[in-house]
Design an enzyme around this catalytic site. Structure first.
Site, PDB file in Angstrom:
ATOM      1  N   TYR A   1      20.422  -5.989  16.651  1.00 45.35           N
ATOM      2  CA  TYR A   1      20.422  -5.162  15.446  1.00 45.35           C
ATOM      3  C   TYR A   1      20.948  -3.747  15.709  1.00 45.35           C
ATOM      4  O   TYR A   1      21.189  -2.996  14.758  1.00 45.35           O
ATOM      5  CB  TYR A   1      19.011  -5.041  14.859  1.00 45.35           C
TER       6      TYR A   1
ATOM      7  N   HIS B   1      16.467 -14.675  21.165  1.00 41.08           N
ATOM      8  CA  HIS B   1      16.896 -14.639  19.766  1.00 41.08           C
ATOM      9  C   HIS B   1      17.525 -15.956  19.319  1.00 41.08           C
ATOM     10  O   HIS B   1      17.230 -16.473  18.242  1.00 41.08           O
ATOM     11  CB  HIS B   1      17.898 -13.488  19.572  1.00 41.08           C
TER      12      HIS B   1
END
Length: 266
Positions: free
Chosen positions: A41, A99
Protein backbone atom coordinates in the site's frame (compact mmCIF):
# COMPACT_ATOMS: atom_id res chain seq x y z
CA UNK A 1 -1.67 -11.02 24.03
CA UNK A 2 -3.58 -8.06 22.61
CA UNK A 3 -7.29 -8.30 21.98
CA UNK A 4 -8.26 -8.77 18.32
CA UNK A 5 -11.21 -6.39 17.75
CA UNK A 6 -14.32 -7.52 15.86
CA UNK A 7 -13.98 -4.67 13.37
CA UNK A 8 -10.80 -3.24 11.89
CA UNK A 9 -9.85 -0.21 9.82
CA UNK A 10 -8.43 -0.89 6.35
CA UNK A 11 -6.02 1.52 4.67
CA UNK A 12 -5.93 0.27 1.06
CA UNK A 13 -5.67 3.18 -1.42
CA UNK A 14 -4.88 5.69 1.34
CA UNK A 15 -1.70 6.64 -0.50
CA UNK A 16 -1.73 10.38 0.15
CA UNK A 17 0.12 11.20 3.37
CA UNK A 18 -2.29 13.80 4.74
CA UNK A 19 -5.38 11.77 3.84
CA UNK A 20 -3.97 8.60 5.40
CA UNK A 21 -2.78 10.23 8.63
CA UNK A 22 -6.07 12.07 9.03
CA UNK A 23 -8.18 8.96 8.33
CA UNK A 24 -6.26 6.66 10.68
CA UNK A 25 -6.17 9.30 13.41
CA UNK A 26 -9.92 9.81 13.05
CA UNK A 27 -10.56 6.08 13.11
CA UNK A 28 -8.65 5.72 16.36
CA UNK A 29 -10.39 8.76 17.79
CA UNK A 30 -13.88 7.33 17.22
CA UNK A 31 -13.04 3.89 18.58
CA UNK A 32 -11.25 1.61 16.10
CA UNK A 33 -8.45 -0.40 17.71
CA UNK A 34 -7.35 -2.61 14.79
CA UNK A 35 -5.44 -0.98 11.92
CA UNK A 36 -4.62 -2.96 8.77
CA UNK A 37 -2.03 -1.96 6.18
CA UNK A 38 0.49 -3.61 3.82
CA UNK A 39 3.90 -3.08 2.30
CA UNK A 40 2.13 -2.98 -1.06
CA UNK A 41 0.00 0.00 0.00
CA UNK A 42 3.04 2.30 0.32
CA UNK A 43 1.58 3.93 3.41
CA UNK A 44 3.16 2.18 6.40
CA UNK A 45 5.08 5.35 7.31
CA UNK A 46 1.86 7.38 7.18
CA UNK A 47 0.07 4.85 9.36
CA UNK A 48 3.03 5.03 11.74
CA UNK A 49 2.68 8.82 11.91
CA UNK A 50 -0.99 8.48 12.79
CA UNK A 51 -0.24 5.90 15.47
CA UNK A 52 2.36 8.23 16.97
CA UNK A 53 0.05 11.26 16.84
CA UNK A 54 -2.97 9.50 18.29
CA UNK A 55 -3.99 9.93 21.91
CA UNK A 56 -4.66 6.19 22.02
CA UNK A 57 -1.85 4.18 23.62
CA UNK A 58 -0.07 1.98 21.08
CA UNK A 59 -0.45 -0.95 23.51
CA UNK A 60 -4.21 -0.70 22.96
CA UNK A 61 -3.98 -0.80 19.14
CA UNK A 62 -3.71 -4.02 17.13
CA UNK A 63 -1.46 -3.29 14.13
CA UNK A 64 -1.37 -5.61 11.11
CA UNK A 65 0.62 -5.41 7.90
CA UNK A 66 1.42 -7.71 4.97
CA UNK A 67 4.52 -8.81 3.09
CA UNK A 68 4.73 -7.77 -0.56
CA UNK A 69 4.85 -10.61 -3.08
CA UNK A 70 8.44 -9.60 -3.99
CA UNK A 71 9.53 -9.96 -0.36
CA UNK A 72 8.76 -13.60 0.39
CA UNK A 73 12.23 -15.11 0.14
CA UNK A 74 13.72 -15.89 3.54
CA UNK A 75 16.13 -12.94 3.73
CA UNK A 76 13.56 -10.51 2.34
CA UNK A 77 10.93 -11.61 4.84
CA UNK A 78 13.32 -10.98 7.72
CA UNK A 79 14.65 -7.67 6.39
CA UNK A 80 11.40 -6.09 5.22
CA UNK A 81 9.44 -7.14 8.31
CA UNK A 82 11.92 -5.19 10.42
CA UNK A 83 11.61 -2.26 8.02
CA UNK A 84 7.82 -2.39 8.35
CA UNK A 85 8.05 -2.37 12.13
CA UNK A 86 10.30 0.69 11.96
CA UNK A 87 7.97 2.51 9.57
CA UNK A 88 4.98 1.71 11.77
CA UNK A 89 6.85 2.81 14.88
CA UNK A 90 6.24 -0.42 16.76
CA UNK A 91 8.65 -2.77 18.50
CA UNK A 92 6.51 -5.76 17.55
CA UNK A 93 4.10 -6.10 14.63
CA UNK A 94 0.94 -7.61 16.10
CA UNK A 95 0.10 -9.53 12.93
CA UNK A 96 2.17 -10.07 9.78
CA UNK A 97 0.49 -11.64 6.76
CA UNK A 98 1.78 -13.19 3.57
CA UNK A 99 -0.27 -10.92 1.28
CA UNK A 100 -0.51 -13.31 -1.69
CA UNK A 101 1.00 -16.78 -2.27
CA UNK A 102 2.51 -15.54 -5.54
CA UNK A 103 5.85 -14.57 -7.09
CA UNK A 104 8.60 -15.23 -4.51
CA UNK A 105 6.34 -17.27 -2.18
CA UNK A 106 7.98 -20.55 -1.22
CA UNK A 107 6.30 -22.51 1.60
CA UNK A 108 9.60 -23.73 3.03
CA UNK A 109 11.44 -20.39 2.97
CA UNK A 110 8.60 -17.98 3.60
CA UNK A 111 6.93 -19.82 6.47
CA UNK A 112 10.21 -20.68 8.22
CA UNK A 113 11.16 -16.99 8.12
CA UNK A 114 7.82 -16.06 9.69
CA UNK A 115 8.44 -18.54 12.49
CA UNK A 116 11.87 -16.97 13.00
CA UNK A 117 10.36 -13.49 13.28
CA UNK A 118 7.98 -14.71 15.97
CA UNK A 119 10.83 -16.34 17.88
CA UNK A 120 12.78 -13.06 17.75
CA UNK A 121 9.80 -10.99 18.88
CA UNK A 122 9.63 -8.88 15.72
CA UNK A 123 6.19 -10.32 15.03
CA UNK A 124 3.58 -11.47 17.54
CA UNK A 125 1.25 -13.40 15.23
CA UNK A 126 1.39 -14.92 11.74
CA UNK A 127 -1.28 -14.47 9.09
CA UNK A 128 -1.91 -15.56 5.52
CA UNK A 129 -4.00 -13.87 2.85
CA UNK A 130 -5.68 -14.97 -0.37
CA UNK A 131 -4.72 -18.64 0.03
CA UNK A 132 -6.71 -21.44 -1.57
CA UNK A 133 -7.95 -24.09 0.89
CA UNK A 134 -5.24 -26.54 -0.20
CA UNK A 135 -2.52 -23.87 0.14
CA UNK A 136 -3.91 -22.92 3.54
CA UNK A 137 -3.81 -26.52 4.78
CA UNK A 138 -0.22 -26.91 3.58
CA UNK A 139 0.88 -23.70 5.30
CA UNK A 140 -0.81 -24.60 8.58
CA UNK A 141 0.98 -27.95 8.53
CA UNK A 142 4.38 -26.34 7.86
CA UNK A 143 4.16 -23.45 10.33
CA UNK A 144 5.51 -24.00 13.83
CA UNK A 145 3.59 -20.92 14.95
CA UNK A 146 -0.20 -21.38 15.16
CA UNK A 147 -1.91 -19.52 12.33
CA UNK A 148 -3.64 -16.46 13.79
CA UNK A 149 -5.62 -15.17 10.80
CA UNK A 150 -6.44 -15.69 7.14
CA UNK A 151 -7.49 -12.58 5.23
CA UNK A 152 -9.66 -12.91 2.12
CA UNK A 153 -12.29 -11.03 0.18
CA UNK A 154 -15.57 -11.74 1.94
CA UNK A 155 -19.00 -10.11 1.89
CA UNK A 156 -22.63 -11.21 1.35
CA UNK A 157 -21.96 -11.58 -2.38
CA UNK A 158 -18.90 -13.81 -1.75
CA UNK A 159 -19.54 -15.71 1.46
CA UNK A 160 -16.45 -17.96 1.68
CA UNK A 161 -18.24 -20.80 3.48
CA UNK A 162 -15.36 -23.26 3.04
CA UNK A 163 -12.71 -20.89 4.37
CA UNK A 164 -14.97 -19.85 7.24
CA UNK A 165 -15.45 -23.49 8.19
CA UNK A 166 -11.69 -24.06 8.01
CA UNK A 167 -11.10 -21.07 10.27
CA UNK A 168 -13.58 -22.37 12.82
CA UNK A 169 -12.07 -25.86 12.75
CA UNK A 170 -8.46 -24.66 13.00
CA UNK A 171 -9.18 -21.88 15.48
CA UNK A 172 -7.85 -18.94 13.44
CA UNK A 173 -9.63 -15.71 12.55
CA UNK A 174 -11.10 -15.10 9.10
CA UNK A 175 -10.52 -11.43 8.22
CA UNK A 176 -12.72 -9.94 5.50
CA UNK A 177 -11.37 -7.36 3.07
CA UNK A 178 -13.66 -5.55 0.61
CA UNK A 179 -16.39 -6.29 3.17
CA UNK A 180 -18.99 -4.14 1.41
CA UNK A 181 -17.98 -5.27 -2.10
CA UNK A 182 -16.96 -1.70 -2.96
CA UNK A 183 -20.54 -0.78 -2.06
CA UNK A 184 -22.10 -3.14 -4.59
CA UNK A 185 -24.10 -4.36 -1.58
CA UNK A 186 -26.12 -1.14 -1.99
CA UNK A 187 -27.54 -2.56 -5.24
CA UNK A 188 -28.80 -5.79 -3.68
CA UNK A 189 -32.53 -5.78 -2.94
CA UNK A 190 -32.28 -8.18 0.00
CA UNK A 191 -29.65 -6.09 1.73
CA UNK A 192 -31.52 -2.87 0.97
CA UNK A 193 -34.70 -4.27 2.52
CA UNK A 194 -32.90 -5.46 5.65
CA UNK A 195 -31.10 -2.12 5.94
CA UNK A 196 -34.40 -0.21 5.77
CA UNK A 197 -35.84 -2.37 8.54
CA UNK A 198 -32.88 -1.51 10.79
CA UNK A 199 -32.71 2.14 9.70
CA UNK A 200 -29.19 1.41 8.52
CA UNK A 201 -27.27 1.29 5.24
CA UNK A 202 -26.66 -1.87 3.20
CA UNK A 203 -22.95 -1.39 3.95
CA UNK A 204 -23.64 -1.48 7.69
CA UNK A 205 -25.80 -4.59 7.26
CA UNK A 206 -22.98 -6.28 5.31
CA UNK A 207 -20.52 -5.53 8.11
CA UNK A 208 -22.97 -6.69 10.78
CA UNK A 209 -23.57 -9.95 8.87
CA UNK A 210 -19.84 -10.62 8.66
CA UNK A 211 -19.45 -10.08 12.39
CA UNK A 212 -22.42 -12.39 13.07
CA UNK A 213 -20.73 -15.07 10.94
CA UNK A 214 -17.61 -14.79 13.06
CA UNK A 215 -15.48 -12.91 10.52
CA UNK A 216 -13.54 -9.70 11.18
CA UNK A 217 -14.29 -7.05 8.54
CA UNK A 218 -11.73 -4.34 7.82
CA UNK A 219 -13.59 -1.67 5.83
CA UNK A 220 -11.56 1.17 4.37
CA UNK A 221 -12.91 4.71 4.60
CA UNK A 222 -11.49 8.18 4.21
CA UNK A 223 -14.27 10.55 5.21
CA UNK A 224 -15.15 11.02 8.89
CA UNK A 225 -18.80 10.19 8.09
CA UNK A 226 -17.98 6.80 6.53
CA UNK A 227 -15.47 6.01 9.27
CA UNK A 228 -18.18 6.53 11.91
CA UNK A 229 -20.89 4.78 9.89
CA UNK A 230 -18.82 1.63 9.50
CA UNK A 231 -18.07 1.47 13.21
CA UNK A 232 -21.80 1.83 13.96
CA UNK A 233 -22.33 -1.59 12.36
CA UNK A 234 -21.28 -3.03 15.73
CA UNK A 235 -24.60 -1.80 17.14
CA UNK A 236 -26.81 -3.57 14.57
CA UNK A 237 -28.46 -6.78 15.75
CA UNK A 238 -29.58 -8.85 12.80
CA UNK A 239 -32.39 -11.33 13.33
CA UNK A 240 -32.14 -15.01 12.47
CA UNK A 241 -34.41 -14.30 9.49
CA UNK A 242 -32.11 -11.49 8.34
CA UNK A 243 -29.08 -13.77 8.50
CA UNK A 244 -30.89 -16.59 6.71
CA UNK A 245 -31.98 -14.23 3.92
CA UNK A 246 -28.40 -13.02 3.42
CA UNK A 247 -27.04 -16.56 3.61
CA UNK A 248 -29.40 -17.52 0.77
CA UNK A 249 -27.97 -14.95 -1.67
CA UNK A 250 -26.08 -16.07 -4.78
CA UNK A 251 -22.65 -15.66 -3.24
CA UNK A 252 -20.04 -16.12 -5.96
CA UNK A 253 -19.21 -12.56 -7.00
CA UNK A 254 -15.55 -11.56 -6.65
CA UNK A 255 -14.44 -7.93 -6.69
CA UNK A 256 -10.70 -8.67 -6.59
CA UNK A 257 -9.88 -11.10 -9.39
CA UNK A 258 -7.12 -11.53 -11.96
CA UNK A 259 -5.68 -14.32 -14.05
CA UNK A 260 -2.74 -15.04 -11.73
CA UNK A 261 -4.88 -15.17 -8.57
CA UNK A 262 -4.48 -18.46 -6.67
CA UNK A 263 -8.09 -19.54 -7.23
CA UNK A 264 -7.56 -19.22 -11.00
CA UNK A 265 -4.57 -21.57 -10.94
CA UNK A 266 -6.39 -24.84 -10.23
Amino acid sequence: MKEFPQLGFGTYKLEDRDECVEAVTKALDVGYRHIDTAQMYDNEEFVGEALAESDVDIDDIFVATKLDTDNLGSDDVLETARESAEKLGVETIDLLYVHWPLDSYDPDETLAALDELVEEGVVANVGLSNFRPDQLEEAIDRLDTPLFAHQVEMHPLLQQDELLAMAEEDGHHLVAYSPIARNEVADNDTLVDIAEKHEASPAQVSLAWLIEKGATPIPKAASPEHIRDNLAALDIELSDDDIAAIDALDAHHRIVDFDEAPWNQV
